[in-house]
Write a protein that holds these residues in place. Structure first.
Motif, PDB file in Angstrom:
ATOM      1  N   HIS A 130       0.836  -1.205   0.000  1.00 13.22           N
ATOM      2  CA  HIS A 130       0.000   0.000   0.000  1.00 13.22           C
ATOM      3  C   HIS A 130       0.870   1.253   0.000  1.00 13.22           C
ATOM      4  O   HIS A 130       0.585   2.229  -0.708  1.00 13.22           O
ATOM      5  N   ASP A 131       1.945   1.242   0.802  1.00 10.13           N
ATOM      6  CA  ASP A 131       2.882   2.368   0.812  1.00 10.13           C
ATOM      7  C   ASP A 131       3.464   2.588  -0.581  1.00 10.13           C
ATOM      8  O   ASP A 131       3.561   3.721  -1.054  1.00 10.13           O
ATOM      9  N   GLU A 132       3.854   1.502  -1.232  1.00  5.86           N
ATOM     10  CA  GLU A 132       4.444   1.592  -2.574  1.00  5.86           C
ATOM     11  C   GLU A 132       3.453   2.211  -3.556  1.00  5.86           C
ATOM     12  O   GLU A 132       3.805   3.121  -4.323  1.00  5.86           O
ATOM     13  N   GLU A 133       2.219   1.752  -3.540  1.00  5.70           N
ATOM     14  CA  GLU A 133       1.190   2.315  -4.432  1.00  5.70           C
ATOM     15  C   GLU A 133       0.991   3.798  -4.163  1.00  5.70           C
ATOM     16  O   GLU A 133       0.860   4.600  -5.098  1.00  5.70           O
ATOM     17  N   LYS A 134       0.947   4.153  -2.883  1.00  4.97           N
ATOM     18  CA  LYS A 134       0.690   5.538  -2.495  1.00  4.97           C
ATOM     19  C   LYS A 134       1.792   6.482  -2.986  1.00  4.97           C
ATOM     20  O   LYS A 134       1.510   7.550  -3.514  1.00  4.97           O
ATOM     21  N   ILE A 135       3.053   6.071  -2.841  1.00  5.91           N
ATOM     22  CA  ILE A 135       4.122   6.975  -3.276  1.00  5.91           C
ATOM     23  C   ILE A 135       4.205   7.064  -4.794  1.00  5.91           C
ATOM     24  O   ILE A 135       4.517   8.118  -5.336  1.00  5.91           O
ATOM     25  N   LYS A 136       3.913   5.978  -5.486  1.00  8.64           N
ATOM     26  CA  LYS A 136       3.921   6.029  -6.955  1.00  8.64           C
ATOM     27  C   LYS A 136       2.801   6.940  -7.463  1.00  8.64           C
ATOM     28  O   LYS A 136       2.996   7.730  -8.391  1.00  8.64           O
ATOM     29  N   THR A 143       1.486   9.411  -5.760  1.00 11.04           N
ATOM     30  CA  THR A 143       1.869  10.772  -5.374  1.00 11.04           C
ATOM     31  C   THR A 143       2.883  11.352  -6.348  1.00 11.04           C
ATOM     32  O   THR A 143       2.787  12.511  -6.746  1.00 11.04           O
ATOM     33  N   ARG A 144       3.852  10.548  -6.765  1.00 11.71           N
ATOM     34  CA  ARG A 144       4.862  11.015  -7.724  1.00 11.71           C
ATOM     35  C   ARG A 144       4.200  11.466  -9.021  1.00 11.71           C
ATOM     36  O   ARG A 144       4.595  12.471  -9.613  1.00 11.71           O
ATOM     37  N   GLU A 145       3.169  10.761  -9.458  1.00 11.22           N
ATOM     38  CA  GLU A 145       2.449  11.135 -10.683  1.00 11.22           C
ATOM     39  C   GLU A 145       1.705  12.458 -10.517  1.00 11.22           C
ATOM     40  O   GLU A 145       1.563  13.211 -11.476  1.00 11.22           O
ATOM     41  N   LYS A 146       1.251  12.744  -9.310  1.00  6.18           N
ATOM     42  CA  LYS A 146       0.441  13.933  -9.064  1.00  6.18           C
ATOM     43  C   LYS A 146       1.257  15.171  -8.693  1.00  6.18           C
ATOM     44  O   LYS A 146       0.739  16.281  -8.753  1.00  6.18           O
ATOM     45  N   ALA A 147       2.512  14.976  -8.265  1.00 13.95           N
ATOM     46  CA  ALA A 147       3.289  16.089  -7.705  1.00 13.95           C
ATOM     47  C   ALA A 147       4.354  16.591  -8.669  1.00 13.95           C
ATOM     48  O   ALA A 147       5.120  15.811  -9.224  1.00 13.95           O
ATOM     49  N   TYR A 158      11.798   3.577  -5.113  1.00  9.95           N
ATOM     50  CA  TYR A 158      10.593   3.333  -5.898  1.00  9.95           C
ATOM     51  C   TYR A 158      10.255   4.460  -6.868  1.00  9.95           C
ATOM     52  O   TYR A 158       9.660   4.213  -7.901  1.00  9.95           O
ATOM     53  N   VAL A 159      10.581   5.692  -6.491  1.00 12.56           N
ATOM     54  CA  VAL A 159      10.252   6.851  -7.333  1.00 12.56           C
ATOM     55  C   VAL A 159      11.398   7.858  -7.305  1.00 12.56           C
ATOM     56  O   VAL A 159      12.232   7.843  -6.398  1.00 12.56           O
ATOM     57  N   ASP A 160      11.412   8.741  -8.306  1.00 11.82           N
ATOM     58  CA  ASP A 160      12.387   9.831  -8.313  1.00 11.82           C
ATOM     59  C   ASP A 160      11.981  10.865  -7.270  1.00 11.82           C
ATOM     60  O   ASP A 160      10.809  11.232  -7.161  1.00 11.82           O
ATOM     61  N   VAL A 161      12.958  11.317  -6.528  1.00 11.11           N
ATOM     62  CA  VAL A 161      12.757  12.307  -5.472  1.00 11.11           C
ATOM     63  C   VAL A 161      13.485  13.581  -5.880  1.00 11.11           C
ATOM     64  O   VAL A 161      14.627  13.521  -6.332  1.00 11.11           O
TER      65      VAL A 161
END
Length: 169
Positions: free
Chosen positions: A67-73, A75-79, A140-143
């Motif tokens: 769930h954490d992984e889905e949430k950050i991915k 969020t990355r798409e939205k931010a 998992y995502v670019d920061v």
């Protein structure tokens, strides 16, 4: 409101210490919220179920389940700008301490050996799948930016946000 940065504070597996540090900014936080930041999502501070596209997202917590992984991915798409905020988000933090025992031992301790549960079963339905290790968000995502600390001290948060707000003006 037009010139304010739409901001989301997104939580994964965490202790809420980072949110306490944000609140400890006191009047500085209130001034930023009044003049420069529109907080559109922050479950610990306000009731909201979801958010759309944002200018800035602060991720708080490590990745400890799917769930954490889905949430950050998501969020990355939205931010437009994504900040990994605090030790958990940057290094695994407090949740990584359990990694030295392994996932099975952690589940056994939490559900089988805890005195408040009699013959507790380890749940396997309708809960997020736990990862083998607590991981930083950057796996998992670019920061875009990383803010250290457990939690980051309020003066550092203020300086970071002030500099960021000035740079995106």
């Amino acid at each position: 409101m037009n010139n304010k940065l739409k901001t989301a504070i997104v939580e994964t597996s965490h202790c809420a210490g980072c949110e306490v540090a944000i609140a400890d900014m006191g009047e500085s936080l209130l001034e930023m919220l009044e003049e420069k930041i529109e907080l559109v999502y922050a479950p610990v501070f306000m009731s909201s179920r979801d958010f759309g596209e944002v200018d800035l997202a602060l991720i708080i917590g490590s990745v400890k389940n799917d769930h954490d992984e889905e949430k950050i991915k998501e969020t990355r798409e939205k931010a437009e700008i994504l900040v990994s905020f605090g030790a958990c988000t940057n290094f695994g933090g407090i949740y990584a301490i359990g990694d030295m025992y392994g996932k099975e031992d952690q589940l056994k301790k939490a559900y089988k050996e805890v005195p408040s549960l009699k013959d507790g079963d380890i749940p396997d339905k309708d809960i997020p799948k736990i990862t083998d290790e607590a991981s930083p968000v950057s796996e998992y995502v670019d920061v875009d930016y990383k803010l250290p600390g457990c939690p980051p001290p309020p003066p550092l948060i203020k300086d970071f946000l002030t500099t960021l707000l000035e740079s995106v003006k």
